[in-house]
Design a protein around this motif. Structure first.
Motif, PDB file in Angstrom:
ATOM      1  N   ASN A 101      50.398  38.564  22.540  1.00 42.26           N
ATOM      2  CA  ASN A 101      50.262  39.389  23.686  1.00 42.26           C
ATOM      3  C   ASN A 101      50.878  41.026  23.824  1.00 42.26           C
ATOM      4  O   ASN A 101      50.098  41.186  24.680  1.00 42.26           O
ATOM      5  CB  ASN A 101      51.226  38.630  24.772  1.00 42.26           C
ATOM      6  CG  ASN A 101      50.697  37.396  24.198  1.00 42.26           C
ATOM      7  OD1 ASN A 101      49.504  36.677  25.202  1.00 42.26           O
ATOM      8  ND2 ASN A 101      51.719  35.787  24.723  1.00 42.26           N
ATOM      9  N   SER A 102      51.846  40.965  22.513  1.00 49.24           N
ATOM     10  CA  SER A 102      51.841  41.894  22.956  1.00 49.24           C
ATOM     11  C   SER A 102      51.199  43.174  22.251  1.00 49.24           C
ATOM     12  O   SER A 102      50.548  44.386  23.064  1.00 49.24           O
ATOM     13  CB  SER A 102      53.346  42.380  21.812  1.00 49.24           C
ATOM     14  OG  SER A 102      54.258  41.489  21.890  1.00 49.24           O
ATOM     15  N   ALA A 103      49.772  43.029  21.359  1.00 53.37           N
ATOM     16  CA  ALA A 103      49.098  43.746  21.324  1.00 53.37           C
ATOM     17  C   ALA A 103      48.525  43.741  22.698  1.00 53.37           C
ATOM     18  O   ALA A 103      47.489  45.686  22.314  1.00 53.37           O
ATOM     19  CB  ALA A 103      48.375  43.567  20.266  1.00 53.37           C
ATOM     20  N   SER A 104      47.884  42.516  23.280  1.00 53.45           N
ATOM     21  CA  SER A 104      46.927  43.422  23.894  1.00 53.45           C
ATOM     22  C   SER A 104      47.770  43.423  25.752  1.00 53.45           C
ATOM     23  O   SER A 104      46.702  43.892  26.119  1.00 53.45           O
ATOM     24  CB  SER A 104      46.497  42.048  24.035  1.00 53.45           C
ATOM     25  OG  SER A 104      46.598  41.171  24.837  1.00 53.45           O
ATOM     26  N   GLY A 105      48.733  43.657  25.402  1.00 53.39           N
ATOM     27  CA  GLY A 105      49.407  43.602  27.360  1.00 53.39           C
ATOM     28  C   GLY A 105      49.473  42.824  27.800  1.00 53.39           C
ATOM     29  O   GLY A 105      48.728  41.049  27.735  1.00 53.39           O
ATOM     30  N   MET A 106      50.602  42.502  28.630  1.00 53.35           N
ATOM     31  CA  MET A 106      50.854  41.133  29.369  1.00 53.35           C
ATOM     32  C   MET A 106      49.626  41.406  30.788  1.00 53.35           C
ATOM     33  O   MET A 106      48.821  42.132  31.057  1.00 53.35           O
ATOM     34  CB  MET A 106      51.812  41.141  30.180  1.00 53.35           C
ATOM     35  CG  MET A 106      53.442  41.141  29.075  1.00 53.35           C
ATOM     36  SD  MET A 106      53.003  39.364  28.772  1.00 53.35           S
ATOM     37  CE  MET A 106      54.670  38.906  27.399  1.00 53.35           C
ATOM     38  N   ALA A 107      48.754  40.273  30.839  1.00 57.48           N
ATOM     39  CA  ALA A 107      48.726  39.605  31.252  1.00 57.48           C
ATOM     40  C   ALA A 107      48.960  40.176  33.403  1.00 57.48           C
ATOM     41  O   ALA A 107      50.419  40.013  33.173  1.00 57.48           O
ATOM     42  CB  ALA A 107      47.642  38.006  32.319  1.00 57.48           C
ATOM     43  N   VAL A 108      48.326  40.824  34.464  1.00 58.27           N
ATOM     44  CA  VAL A 108      49.155  40.859  35.452  1.00 58.27           C
ATOM     45  C   VAL A 108      48.564  39.728  36.745  1.00 58.27           C
ATOM     46  O   VAL A 108      47.526  39.567  37.111  1.00 58.27           O
ATOM     47  CB  VAL A 108      48.275  42.695  35.645  1.00 58.27           C
ATOM     48  CG1 VAL A 108      48.693  43.008  37.001  1.00 58.27           C
ATOM     49  CG2 VAL A 108      48.303  43.182  34.916  1.00 58.27           C
ATOM     50  N   CYS A 109      50.055  39.380  37.084  1.00 62.50           N
ATOM     51  CA  CYS A 109      50.068  39.040  38.138  1.00 62.50           C
ATOM     52  C   CYS A 109      48.849  39.802  39.516  1.00 62.50           C
ATOM     53  O   CYS A 109      48.476  40.733  40.019  1.00 62.50           O
ATOM     54  CB  CYS A 109      51.477  38.721  38.889  1.00 62.50           C
ATOM     55  SG  CYS A 109      50.902  37.295  40.421  1.00 62.50           S
ATOM     56  N   ASP A 110      48.226  38.756  40.466  1.00 65.11           N
ATOM     57  CA  ASP A 110      47.110  39.429  41.923  1.00 65.11           C
ATOM     58  C   ASP A 110      48.072  39.941  42.313  1.00 65.11           C
ATOM     59  O   ASP A 110      47.609  40.781  42.691  1.00 65.11           O
ATOM     60  CB  ASP A 110      46.026  38.015  42.283  1.00 65.11           C
ATOM     61  CG  ASP A 110      44.824  37.675  40.319  1.00 65.11           C
ATOM     62  OD1 ASP A 110      44.640  38.424  40.061  1.00 65.11           O
ATOM     63  OD2 ASP A 110      44.518  35.967  41.321  1.00 65.11           O
ATOM     64  N   GLU A 111      48.656  39.630  43.023  1.00 64.49           N
ATOM     65  CA  GLU A 111      49.744  39.547  43.734  1.00 64.49           C
ATOM     66  C   GLU A 111      50.034  41.167  43.194  1.00 64.49           C
ATOM     67  O   GLU A 111      50.226  42.245  44.405  1.00 64.49           O
ATOM     68  CB  GLU A 111      50.788  39.236  43.814  1.00 64.49           C
ATOM     69  CG  GLU A 111      51.763  39.206  45.153  1.00 64.49           C
ATOM     70  CD  GLU A 111      53.708  38.951  45.158  1.00 64.49           C
ATOM     71  OE1 GLU A 111      54.518  39.682  46.162  1.00 64.49           O
ATOM     72  OE2 GLU A 111      53.930  38.685  44.251  1.00 64.49           O
ATOM     73  N   CYS A 112      50.549  41.525  42.351  1.00 60.15           N
ATOM     74  CA  CYS A 112      50.198  42.839  42.046  1.00 60.15           C
ATOM     75  C   CYS A 112      49.508  44.074  42.817  1.00 60.15           C
ATOM     76  O   CYS A 112      49.811  44.955  42.996  1.00 60.15           O
ATOM     77  CB  CYS A 112      50.927  43.398  40.245  1.00 60.15           C
ATOM     78  SG  CYS A 112      52.314  42.698  39.495  1.00 60.15           S
ATOM     79  N   LYS A 113      47.962  43.278  42.167  1.00 59.22           N
ATOM     80  CA  LYS A 113      46.553  44.424  42.254  1.00 59.22           C
ATOM     81  C   LYS A 113      46.297  44.096  43.995  1.00 59.22           C
ATOM     82  O   LYS A 113      46.986  45.133  45.053  1.00 59.22           O
ATOM     83  CB  LYS A 113      45.271  43.610  41.435  1.00 59.22           C
ATOM     84  CG  LYS A 113      45.775  44.108  40.087  1.00 59.22           C
ATOM     85  CD  LYS A 113      44.433  43.373  39.815  1.00 59.22           C
ATOM     86  CE  LYS A 113      44.307  41.679  39.594  1.00 59.22           C
ATOM     87  NZ  LYS A 113      43.709  40.689  38.438  1.00 59.22           N
ATOM     88  N   LEU A 114      47.236  42.870  44.525  1.00 57.61           N
ATOM     89  CA  LEU A 114      46.737  43.362  45.932  1.00 57.61           C
ATOM     90  C   LEU A 114      48.084  44.205  46.637  1.00 57.61           C
ATOM     91  O   LEU A 114      47.576  44.541  47.837  1.00 57.61           O
ATOM     92  CB  LEU A 114      46.620  42.378  46.570  1.00 57.61           C
ATOM     93  CG  LEU A 114      45.933  40.802  46.583  1.00 57.61           C
ATOM     94  CD1 LEU A 114      46.532  38.754  46.453  1.00 57.61           C
ATOM     95  CD2 LEU A 114      44.557  41.003  46.896  1.00 57.61           C
ATOM     96  N   LYS A 115      49.267  43.981  46.278  1.00 57.26           N
ATOM     97  CA  LYS A 115      49.779  44.833  46.745  1.00 57.26           C
ATOM     98  C   LYS A 115      50.239  46.330  47.198  1.00 57.26           C
ATOM     99  O   LYS A 115      49.949  47.735  47.900  1.00 57.26           O
ATOM    100  CB  LYS A 115      51.418  44.597  46.905  1.00 57.26           C
ATOM    101  CG  LYS A 115      51.895  43.533  46.996  1.00 57.26           C
ATOM    102  CD  LYS A 115      52.149  43.062  48.238  1.00 57.26           C
ATOM    103  CE  LYS A 115      52.605  41.089  48.798  1.00 57.26           C
ATOM    104  NZ  LYS A 115      52.108  40.571  49.970  1.00 57.26           N
ATOM    105  N   PHE A 116      48.996  46.197  45.637  1.00 61.32           N
ATOM    106  CA  PHE A 116      49.328  48.557  45.319  1.00 61.32           C
ATOM    107  C   PHE A 116      47.712  49.014  46.049  1.00 61.32           C
ATOM    108  O   PHE A 116      47.904  49.222  46.948  1.00 61.32           O
ATOM    109  CB  PHE A 116      48.321  48.377  44.328  1.00 61.32           C
ATOM    110  CG  PHE A 116      48.508  49.589  43.476  1.00 61.32           C
ATOM    111  CD1 PHE A 116      48.587  50.360  43.767  1.00 61.32           C
ATOM    112  CD2 PHE A 116      47.056  49.966  43.592  1.00 61.32           C
ATOM    113  CE1 PHE A 116      48.429  52.231  43.183  1.00 61.32           C
ATOM    114  CE2 PHE A 116      46.462  51.283  43.136  1.00 61.32           C
ATOM    115  CZ  PHE A 116      47.401  52.118  43.330  1.00 61.32           C
ATOM    116  N   LEU A 117      46.786  47.624  46.939  1.00 58.01           N
ATOM    117  CA  LEU A 117      45.915  48.082  47.392  1.00 58.01           C
ATOM    118  C   LEU A 117      45.832  48.533  48.781  1.00 58.01           C
ATOM    119  O   LEU A 117      45.844  49.278  49.331  1.00 58.01           O
ATOM    120  CB  LEU A 117      44.729  46.924  47.109  1.00 58.01           C
ATOM    121  CG  LEU A 117      43.724  47.052  46.373  1.00 58.01           C
ATOM    122  CD1 LEU A 117      43.016  45.869  46.028  1.00 58.01           C
ATOM    123  CD2 LEU A 117      43.118  48.346  46.210  1.00 58.01           C
TER     124      LEU A 117
END
Length: 240
Positions: free
Chosen positions: A104-120
């Motif tokens: 997980n550390s090497a590939s990076g944590m998954a990103v919650c969909d809410e993060c992308k929606l709020k950024f948009l």
């Protein structure tokens, strides 16, 4: 040579005694072998026998399991079997857990969909002045920690960053150019204070690139370990 199993038991064991009196125990689970030589010669045993009693095996950090033990084995043999199984199984569990964490550390944590929606919403509608994100290790995802309303200032943003915990953040910065033009730029800020845990710093550092790729529209990046490294003067100089 002897062997046996029990209903619900996922492992099978084979027992044998050498002429020298050494007890050998082999398990169907890989790399689990126990052997010891009892202090006194074992009782006479037939060449072929089956296990007739069970030893409860419940390590505190493993799922409940039953371990097969022969009733005629001397106490040192039972102890040898028990300790060997505990050590081997615990080692496998720790290696599996460590491997999962490193992956997980090497590939990076998954990103919650809410993060992308709020950024948009921040980028397209300017619904927020800033967004603070954090890594939730329980769900193994980057999630939204705080939303800054359009009327909030840069001071409000810096005040909500914890003094001893890492965070990611985006800030929609408005400024006026030397040509007196009104503009704005979206800053991505990686906050990793010196007082935060080493594990947390490593986790945020290894997940940053993957997280940034999910936020299309970042224009400036800042990394800060102290409030002075993300002061308003520094933000203005990076924006121009």
């Amino acid at each position: 040579m002897g062997g046996g199993a029990h209903v619900g038991c996922t492992q099978r064991f084979w027992f044998s005694h050498t002429k020298e009196g050494t007890c050998l125990v082999k398990c169907s689970s890989p790399n689990v072998v126990a052997s010891c030589k009892p202090p006194s010669p074992p009782p006479a045993l037939p060449s072929l026998y089956f296990a007739s009693s069970f030893l409860s095996f419940r390590p505190s950090n493993l799922a409940p399991a039953r371990v097969l033990a022969h009733s005629l084995l001397s106490p040192p043999c039972r102890a040898c079997l028990f300790l060997t199984i505990v050590r081997k199984e615990r080692r496998k569990e720790e290696e599996k857990k460590g491997s999962s964490t490193m992956s997980n550390s090497a590939s990076g944590m998954a990103v919650c969909d809410e993060c992308k929606l709020k950024f948009l919403e921040l980028k397209a509608k300017r619904s927020f002045r800033f967004i603070v994100f954090k890594i939730n290790e329980k769900v193994q995802q980057v999630v939204v920690d705080r939303l800054g309303q359009p009327g909030e200032s840069y001071d409000d943003f810096t005040a909500c960053l914890p003094a001893d915990e890492c965070r990611y953040a985006v800030f929609d910065f408005d400024f006026v150019t030397d040509e007196n033009c009104q503009k704005s730029k979206i800053f991505f800020i990686s906050w990793a204070p010196d007082t935060s845990r080493v594990r947390s710093k490593m986790l945020y550092a290894s997940s940053k690139d993957r997280f940034k790729r999910e936020l299309d529209g970042i224009q400036v990046e800042l990394q800060a370990t102290d409030p002075s490294e993300m002061s308003m003067d520094i933000v203005k100089s990076r924006a121009l």
